[in-house]
Structures are given as C-alpha cells and as structure tokens.
Design an enzyme around this catalytic site. Structure first.
Site, PDB file in Angstrom:
ATOM      1  N   ASP A 114       0.868  -1.160   0.000  1.00 10.66           N
ATOM      2  CA  ASP A 114       0.000   0.000   0.000  1.00 10.66           C
ATOM      3  C   ASP A 114       0.918   1.228   0.000  1.00 10.66           C
ATOM      4  OD1 ASP A 114      -2.331   1.588   0.251  1.00 10.66           O
ATOM      5  OD2 ASP A 114      -2.039   1.684   2.419  1.00 10.66           O
ATOM      6  N   ASP A 167      -0.142   5.103   1.008  1.00  9.83           N
ATOM      7  CA  ASP A 167      -0.381   6.022   2.122  1.00  9.83           C
ATOM      8  C   ASP A 167      -0.280   5.291   3.456  1.00  9.83           C
ATOM      9  OD1 ASP A 167      -1.248   8.531   0.629  1.00  9.83           O
ATOM     10  OD2 ASP A 167      -2.673   7.070  -0.167  1.00  9.83           O
ATOM     11  N   ASN A 216      -5.832   2.336  -2.794  1.00 10.44           N
ATOM     12  CA  ASN A 216      -7.219   2.758  -2.986  1.00 10.44           C
ATOM     13  C   ASN A 216      -7.329   4.253  -3.234  1.00 10.44           C
ATOM     14  OD1 ASN A 216      -8.333   0.233  -2.759  1.00 10.44           O
ATOM     15  ND2 ASN A 216      -9.146   0.512  -0.695  1.00 10.44           N
ATOM     16  N   ASN A 217      -6.238   4.965  -3.134  1.00  8.55           N
ATOM     17  CA  ASN A 217      -6.267   6.410  -3.362  1.00  8.55           C
ATOM     18  C   ASN A 217      -6.472   6.677  -4.852  1.00  8.55           C
ATOM     19  OD1 ASN A 217      -5.704   9.152  -3.693  1.00  8.55           O
ATOM     20  ND2 ASN A 217      -4.236   9.157  -2.003  1.00  8.55           N
ATOM     21  N   HIS A 223     -10.123   9.071   5.971  1.00  9.82           N
ATOM     22  CA  HIS A 223      -8.685   9.202   5.719  1.00  9.82           C
ATOM     23  C   HIS A 223      -8.067  10.137   6.752  1.00  9.82           C
ATOM     24  CE1 HIS A 223      -9.236   7.170   1.919  1.00  9.82           C
ATOM     25  NE2 HIS A 223     -10.144   8.060   1.557  1.00  9.82           N
ATOM     26  N   LYS A 261      -9.229  -2.510  -2.992  1.00  9.24           N
ATOM     27  CA  LYS A 261      -9.084  -3.355  -1.808  1.00  9.24           C
ATOM     28  C   LYS A 261     -10.263  -3.147  -0.862  1.00  9.24           C
ATOM     29  CE  LYS A 261      -5.322  -1.206  -0.996  1.00  9.24           C
ATOM     30  NZ  LYS A 261      -4.085  -0.658  -0.390  1.00  9.24           N
ATOM     31  N   ASP A 294      -1.175  -0.929   6.019  1.00  5.97           N
ATOM     32  CA  ASP A 294      -1.341  -0.293   7.330  1.00  5.97           C
ATOM     33  C   ASP A 294      -2.783  -0.320   7.829  1.00  5.97           C
ATOM     34  OD1 ASP A 294      -2.163   1.696   5.316  1.00  5.97           O
ATOM     35  OD2 ASP A 294      -2.299   3.066   7.026  1.00  5.97           O
TER      36      ASP A 294
END
Length: 316
Positions: free
Chosen positions: A31, A33, A65-66, A191, A222, A247
């Site tokens: 991932d 972020d 996923n961003n 977020h 995800k 994370d």
C-alpha cells in the site's frame, strides 16, 4: 484456517524470520499512504527497501485505494520522494483498476456517470471509457430540472471532495435503471489528515448512494480481489510467493486474506497493534480475516535482512 490465523497472527517479524519470509516471496505488494509515505514525506528507509527488493529480483507493486491522482502523477510523487526505478506498470490504483474493469470486464461502451476526482476521470479517459459528470451544473439547477443523459449505463463512485447533493441525486436517478452498473473505487470509510484531522472517504459516499438507490455497489479496490487479479493476469504472480504490506486491517490485510497471500501490518499508518491483537482474540469469525500474519514497526525493518542478503550475494 481462521483458527490457525488467530493462534499465529500478529507475529513480530524480525531477524531470521524476516529474512526467511523474504527469501520465499518473489512478489511484494505495498500500500502507499501510511506504508511507504505519509502525505508528502517518505517513510524513513522506504525508498531503500523498494530499491533493494528490486535489486534482489523481487517483483514490487503498489496497490492503493487512493484514486485522487492518475498513475503518471504517482510516478512524479515517487520520484519526488526519492524512489527510483518505479515504472507505471508497478502502480495499480483503484482509479486505474476501475477503468480496466469497465473496459475489459464489463465492456461498457455507453457513458459512465462519475462521482470522483481528476484521477478517476483521467484513468477512464486514457482507457477510452466515455464519461459524464465533470461538466459544471447550471447555476440554480435542481434534480427537478437538471438534464440527465439517456446514454449513461454505469455509475462509478470515487473520492470526491467537491461532492454535493445534486451529484448524489443524479447518480440515484441513473441507478433506478436495474441494468445500470453500480461501481465503487473503494470502501475506505475515512482518511487521516495532518494535525489529527480526518476526512470522509469513498466508503461514506458509497454508503449514502447505496441507501438512496437501494442497491449495493461492486467494489473494485481493496479488499476486493480484482486489483490482485489485474497483477496476476499481466505478470503471472503466484499468491503462494506473494506478500502484502499494508497499514489498514480492514482494507490491506483483508485484501491479502481474500487473495490468499501472506500479510504484514506496518504501524506507520492507520491501524495499531492493539487493534490487530483485538481481532486475533475476538470470537467473531469474520474478524479473523483482518488479522495480519506478521507485524513490523515500519517497512524500514526490512532493511537489515535485505542488506544481509546483499552481502551474501554481492552480485545482486
């Protein structure tokens, strides 16, 4: 399998155990972020970890996923934060994978109504998917008198910090047609933001529209398997020789479970060790899927094992 994960999950990954894990894995999924960077600052040691993994012949992919930026923008960020040798095919965002799904799986030839940001629109445009939704609304328009496009046959919801009631209402109208596809880039609920603040995530927008439309969205990002299927189909990745580093328990770790790959939780982002241990010790069977196999404080914990292997194999 759930019981085994409960007994052996959340194992601290250090020294020989970390070296052994990396030896058996040919592909590492990260991932972004909270794992390799936080906002505009790379996690200390992360660029070196990625570089060494590649030097050791590992396949490295970034699954995020961003959806706020297209893949070429991600490449600029990687470079800006000190990551080298990253190419576009290494990056799979929920925006890119949504475009792939619409083009190659759903084979949508009609228009897609989009709630989202520039990253989603750019990836759809580059995939040749026709979209509507970015056009400015007529001032004062309401759902009673605004135009609707009869060619829309799919609705895609992504992160949109300019969301308004009219956008939701239009999407709801399109979804009254049972043949209209309903997709979401991801279900991230919120977020983290600087100074301890948070913002609603795509999941909160999707939940509002699901309630209004009385339908459930198909989620592309995800923890859905589709992002892994994109990698596996293009690069022949074997789940048995793959590890996912993330994370967020309910997103990254659940993604790894769904894809049949080992998982590592890093504590530089959203989820904590206490939350992971709580899932491990919980009697709820659905929470077993969110228990990581292993835990590290930071991806920099990989460095000693990678540097040791480099000394043993100086040709790498």
């Amino acid at each position: 399998m759930a019981g085994a994960m409960r007994r052996h999950g959340c194992r601290r990954l250090l020294g020989t155990h970390l070296k052994d894990l990396l030896y058996t894995k040919h592909c590492v999924l990260f991932d972004c972020d909270g794992v390799i960077w936080n906002d505009e600052k790379a996690v200390v040691g992360a660029p070196e970890v990625v570089s060494l993994l590649k030097k050791h012949g590992k396949s490295v992919f970034f699954v995020t996923n961003n959806c706020t930026r297209p893949r070429d923008s991600y490449l600029h960020k990687f470079s800006r934060l000190g990551f080298s040798e990253i190419v576009q095919s290494d990056v799979l965002s929920s925006a890119y994978c949504s475009a792939v799904y619409l083009r190659d799986v759903a084979k949508v030839q009609d228009k897609v109504y989009v709630i989202g940001c520039d990253g989603v629109y750019t990836e759809l445009h580059e995939a040749g998917v026709p979209v509507v939704g970015k056009e400015p609304d007529v001032p004062g328009a309401t759902i009673y008198d605004c135009p609707l496009d009869s060619d829309v046959k799919a609705v895609l919801v992504g992160y949109d910090d300019k969301l308004n009631f009219l956008k939701l209402a239009k999407a709801c109208c399109y979804l009254q047609d049972p043949d209209c596809l309903f997709l979401a880039t991801d279900r991230d609920p919120w977020h983290p933001r600087p100074r301890g603040r948070v913002s609603p995530g795509t999941g909160s927008l999707v939940a509002a529209l699901e309630t209004a439309a009385g339908r459930k969205a198909t989620v592309i990002g995800k923890p859905s398997r589709f992002m892994f299927e994109c990698i596996a189909s293009q690069f022949g990745v074997d789940p048995a020789h793959t590890v996912m580093v993330g994370d967020r328990l309910e997103t990254d770790i659940l993604f790894g479970w769904n894809c049949g790959v080992d998982t590592v939780l890093t504590l530089t982002g959203v989820s904590t060790l206490e939350q992971a241990q709580g899932y491990r010790d919980s009697p709820a069977p659905e929470e077993a899927a969110c228990v990581p196999n292993y835990v590290v404080d930071t991806v920099a914990d990989f460095l000693p094992a990678l540097n040791e292997e480099r000394k043993e194999n100086p040709a790498n």
